[in-house]
Design a protein around this motif. Structure first.
Motif, PDB file in Angstrom:
ATOM      1  N   GLY A 120       7.769   1.218  -4.634  1.00 23.00           N
ATOM      2  CA  GLY A 120       8.245  -0.048  -4.086  1.00 23.00           C
ATOM      3  C   GLY A 120       8.082  -0.193  -2.586  1.00 23.00           C
ATOM      4  N   VAL A 121       7.343   0.694  -1.941  1.00 20.17           N
ATOM      5  CA  VAL A 121       7.165   0.652  -0.491  1.00 20.17           C
ATOM      6  C   VAL A 121       5.815   0.026  -0.163  1.00 20.17           C
ATOM      7  CG1 VAL A 121       6.999   2.031   1.617  1.00 20.17           C
ATOM      8  CG2 VAL A 121       8.640   2.664  -0.167  1.00 20.17           C
ATOM      9  N   TYR A 122       5.838  -0.885   0.808  1.00 20.09           N
ATOM     10  CA  TYR A 122       4.635  -1.602   1.220  1.00 20.09           C
ATOM     11  C   TYR A 122       4.362  -1.382   2.699  1.00 20.09           C
ATOM     12  CZ  TYR A 122       4.910  -4.061  -3.216  1.00 20.09           C
ATOM     13  OH  TYR A 122       4.943  -4.355  -4.551  1.00 20.09           O
ATOM     14  N   VAL A 123       3.085  -1.528   3.063  1.00 21.20           N
ATOM     15  CA  VAL A 123       2.649  -1.448   4.454  1.00 21.20           C
ATOM     16  C   VAL A 123       1.672  -2.601   4.682  1.00 21.20           C
ATOM     17  CG1 VAL A 123       0.750   0.161   3.931  1.00 21.20           C
ATOM     18  CG2 VAL A 123       1.702   0.072   6.224  1.00 21.20           C
ATOM     19  N   ILE A 124       1.670  -3.156   5.876  1.00 21.78           N
ATOM     20  CA  ILE A 124       0.765  -4.249   6.192  1.00 21.78           C
ATOM     21  C   ILE A 124      -0.651  -3.686   6.421  1.00 21.78           C
ATOM     22  CG2 ILE A 124       1.207  -4.209   8.681  1.00 21.78           C
ATOM     23  CD1 ILE A 124       1.158  -7.348   8.521  1.00 21.78           C
ATOM     24  N   THR A 125      -1.667  -4.448   6.043  1.00 22.33           N
ATOM     25  CA  THR A 125      -3.059  -4.042   6.237  1.00 22.33           C
ATOM     26  C   THR A 125      -3.611  -4.668   7.516  1.00 22.33           C
ATOM     27  OG1 THR A 125      -3.945  -5.921   5.022  1.00 22.33           O
ATOM     28  CG2 THR A 125      -3.428  -3.927   3.737  1.00 22.33           C
ATOM     29  N   GLU A 126      -4.839  -4.293   7.867  1.00 23.74           N
ATOM     30  CA  GLU A 126      -5.491  -4.893   9.030  1.00 23.74           C
ATOM     31  C   GLU A 126      -5.674  -6.393   8.825  1.00 23.74           C
ATOM     32  OE1 GLU A 126      -9.011  -2.939  10.478  1.00 23.74           O
ATOM     33  OE2 GLU A 126      -8.172  -0.975  10.018  1.00 23.74           O
ATOM     34  N   ASP A 127      -6.002  -6.813   7.596  1.00 26.28           N
ATOM     35  CA  ASP A 127      -6.121  -8.246   7.326  1.00 26.28           C
ATOM     36  C   ASP A 127      -4.779  -8.945   7.476  1.00 26.28           C
ATOM     37  OD1 ASP A 127      -8.858  -8.168   6.912  1.00 26.28           O
ATOM     38  OD2 ASP A 127      -8.725  -8.316   4.730  1.00 26.28           O
ATOM     39  N   GLY A 128      -3.693  -8.288   7.078  1.00 24.78           N
ATOM     40  CA  GLY A 128      -2.359  -8.859   7.255  1.00 24.78           C
ATOM     41  C   GLY A 128      -2.017  -9.055   8.719  1.00 24.78           C
ATOM     42  N   GLU A 129      -2.355  -8.064   9.533  1.00 22.60           N
ATOM     43  CA  GLU A 129      -2.135  -8.178  10.977  1.00 22.60           C
ATOM     44  C   GLU A 129      -3.006  -9.296  11.561  1.00 22.60           C
ATOM     45  OE1 GLU A 129       0.107  -6.856  12.845  1.00 22.60           O
ATOM     46  OE2 GLU A 129       0.728  -4.997  11.859  1.00 22.60           O
ATOM     47  N   ALA A 130      -4.258  -9.381  11.108  1.00 21.76           N
ATOM     48  CA  ALA A 130      -5.161 -10.426  11.607  1.00 21.76           C
ATOM     49  C   ALA A 130      -4.617 -11.812  11.265  1.00 21.76           C
ATOM     50  CB  ALA A 130      -6.559 -10.244  11.025  1.00 21.76           C
ATOM     51  N   TYR A 131      -4.053 -11.968  10.062  1.00 26.81           N
ATOM     52  CA  TYR A 131      -3.443 -13.252   9.689  1.00 26.81           C
ATOM     53  C   TYR A 131      -2.289 -13.589  10.629  1.00 26.81           C
ATOM     54  CZ  TYR A 131      -0.243 -16.469   7.562  1.00 26.81           C
ATOM     55  OH  TYR A 131       0.627 -17.514   7.379  1.00 26.81           O
ATOM     56  N   LEU A 132      -1.396 -12.617  10.875  1.00 30.98           N
ATOM     57  CA  LEU A 132      -0.253 -12.865  11.760  1.00 30.98           C
ATOM     58  C   LEU A 132      -0.699 -13.263  13.160  1.00 30.98           C
ATOM     59  CD1 LEU A 132       2.307 -10.044  10.884  1.00 30.98           C
ATOM     60  CD2 LEU A 132       2.432 -12.475  10.284  1.00 30.98           C
ATOM     61  N   GLU A 133      -1.793 -12.698  13.615  1.00 31.66           N
ATOM     62  CA  GLU A 133      -2.313 -12.989  14.954  1.00 31.66           C
ATOM     63  C   GLU A 133      -3.142 -14.264  14.999  1.00 31.66           C
ATOM     64  OE1 GLU A 133      -4.470  -9.424  15.793  1.00 31.66           O
ATOM     65  OE2 GLU A 133      -2.652  -8.207  15.907  1.00 31.66           O
TER      66      GLU A 133
END
Length: 106
Positions: free
Chosen positions: A62-75
């Motif tokens: 049940g543990v998640y981590v953000i990906t590089e694409d997730g960070e790119a979306y936030l930015e």
């Protein structure tokens, strides 16, 4: 400015923001510690969808981590509607390593 795909919800942004700030998290921990005003079940459903779209990665238990694409979306560098990077020439490796400009939605 973020470029959210039509499949995204407001909960998705909160989940991605939480993971960006805390590195990892479970739906229960996000509900308990984060400013996410959704049920644990809703957070869990959205985490699964974000993982399907490669914005987060499920590490197990049940543990998640953000990906590089997730960070790119936030930015504001990734448009999750058509899966194109904004103002970048290189788009290789975006969303399931697709070389097409668009991705068929489920």
């Amino acid at each position: 400015m973020r470029y959210a795909g039509g499949w995204m919800t407001a909960a998705d942004d909160r989940i991605l923001e939480y993971l960006s700030e805390n590195e990892t998290g479970s739906p229960a921990k996000m509900k308990r510690e984060g400013p996410i005003r959704y049920s644990r079940q809703q957070i869990n459903r959205r985490c699964k969808r974000l993982a399907e779209e490669d914005l987060v990665r499920h590490l197990g238990n049940g543990v998640y981590v953000i990906t590089e694409d997730g960070e790119a979306y936030l930015e504001g560098r990734l448009d999750t509607e058509d899966w194109q990077y904004i103002d970048e020439e290189v788009s290789e490796g975006i969303h399931n390593d697709s070389t097409e400009d668009t991705v068929t939605q489920n």
